[in-house]
Design a protein around this motif. Sequence first.
Motif, PDB file in Angstrom:
ATOM      1  N   CYS A  43     110.290  48.124  -8.044  1.00  0.00           N
ATOM      2  CA  CYS A  43     111.405  48.535  -8.903  1.00  0.00           C
ATOM      3  C   CYS A  43     111.376  47.820 -10.250  1.00  0.00           C
ATOM      4  O   CYS A  43     112.379  47.782 -10.964  1.00  0.00           O
ATOM      5  N   VAL A  73     111.745  45.535  -1.286  1.00  0.00           N
ATOM      6  CA  VAL A  73     112.144  45.977  -2.624  1.00  0.00           C
ATOM      7  C   VAL A  73     111.699  44.890  -3.598  1.00  0.00           C
ATOM      8  O   VAL A  73     112.147  43.747  -3.526  1.00  0.00           O
ATOM      9  N   ILE A  76     113.339  43.905  -8.662  1.00  0.00           N
ATOM     10  CA  ILE A  76     114.520  44.583  -9.224  1.00  0.00           C
ATOM     11  C   ILE A  76     115.105  43.814 -10.409  1.00  0.00           C
ATOM     12  O   ILE A  76     115.219  42.594 -10.394  1.00  0.00           O
ATOM     13  N   ILE A  80     120.422  46.060 -11.680  1.00  0.00           N
ATOM     14  CA  ILE A  80     120.301  46.796 -10.419  1.00  0.00           C
ATOM     15  C   ILE A  80     120.573  45.855  -9.246  1.00  0.00           C
ATOM     16  O   ILE A  80     121.168  46.242  -8.252  1.00  0.00           O
ATOM     17  N   ARG A  81     120.186  44.612  -9.409  1.00  0.00           N
ATOM     18  CA  ARG A  81     120.501  43.605  -8.383  1.00  0.00           C
ATOM     19  C   ARG A  81     122.020  43.521  -8.176  1.00  0.00           C
ATOM     20  O   ARG A  81     122.508  43.404  -7.058  1.00  0.00           O
TER      21      ARG A  81
END
Lengths: 97, 137
Positions: A43, A73, A76, A80-81
């Motif tokens: 991501c 994932v 990030i 977005i975290r």
Amino acid sequence: MEVQINGLTASLIGRLDTPASQETMEALAPLFEQADNTIVLDCSQLEYISSSGLRIFLMLRKQAAAKGGKVIVKGIQEDIRKVFMMTGFLNLFEIED
Amino acid sequence: MNREYQLVLHNDIRQIPELATFVEHIANEANMDVSTALSVNLALEEAVTNVMLYAYPKNTKGQVDIKASILPEKIRFVITDSGIPFDPTEKEDVNVDLSLEDRPIGGLGIFLVRNIMDQIAYCRKDGKNILSMIKTI
């Protein structure tokens, strides 16, 4: 929104908003089939995600759990975290820098 | 004087990028930081998507009206539609602490709206759903 699949890694690039979610779901279909493995969602170039995108993440995670695999994932970004934290997703996924 | 902005969309999710451009413009006008702008954008997308997908019967064209007002230290957004009555403030919150097995797939949209916005209020007036949201900046 662009999805690049390389083996068991999918790189998500751009904005995963509601209109982009269907094509993203279709692009990730090969990983759903291989969810008995460790799947990586890269991501690092994902700029935005809405609930329709989170839904895809969760579906993949559930599929992996059912088949004995896992979902990592990776990379990030901070904003977005925050969304992951707000929605409890940080506890559902393995997060890597 | 307050600054007012308006965007009119239809129940077609392909128009969501137009909403993102609209919110980005307001965020710039209000000197909002990038992180807040992104979360406001997310809340608006969720609220508007909900109307686009569920307010009108399938194959019926319907309108979604989005108004924004930049006020001192806050922005007010008002989303209006003429669809079926729906009060998102009454929807039960998602439990984000549930385990993976118990966690439902959906329901995060309204949850995000509530969490990102500082105030949210609903009323039904003249056959319209009116959802007001305030974000402090």
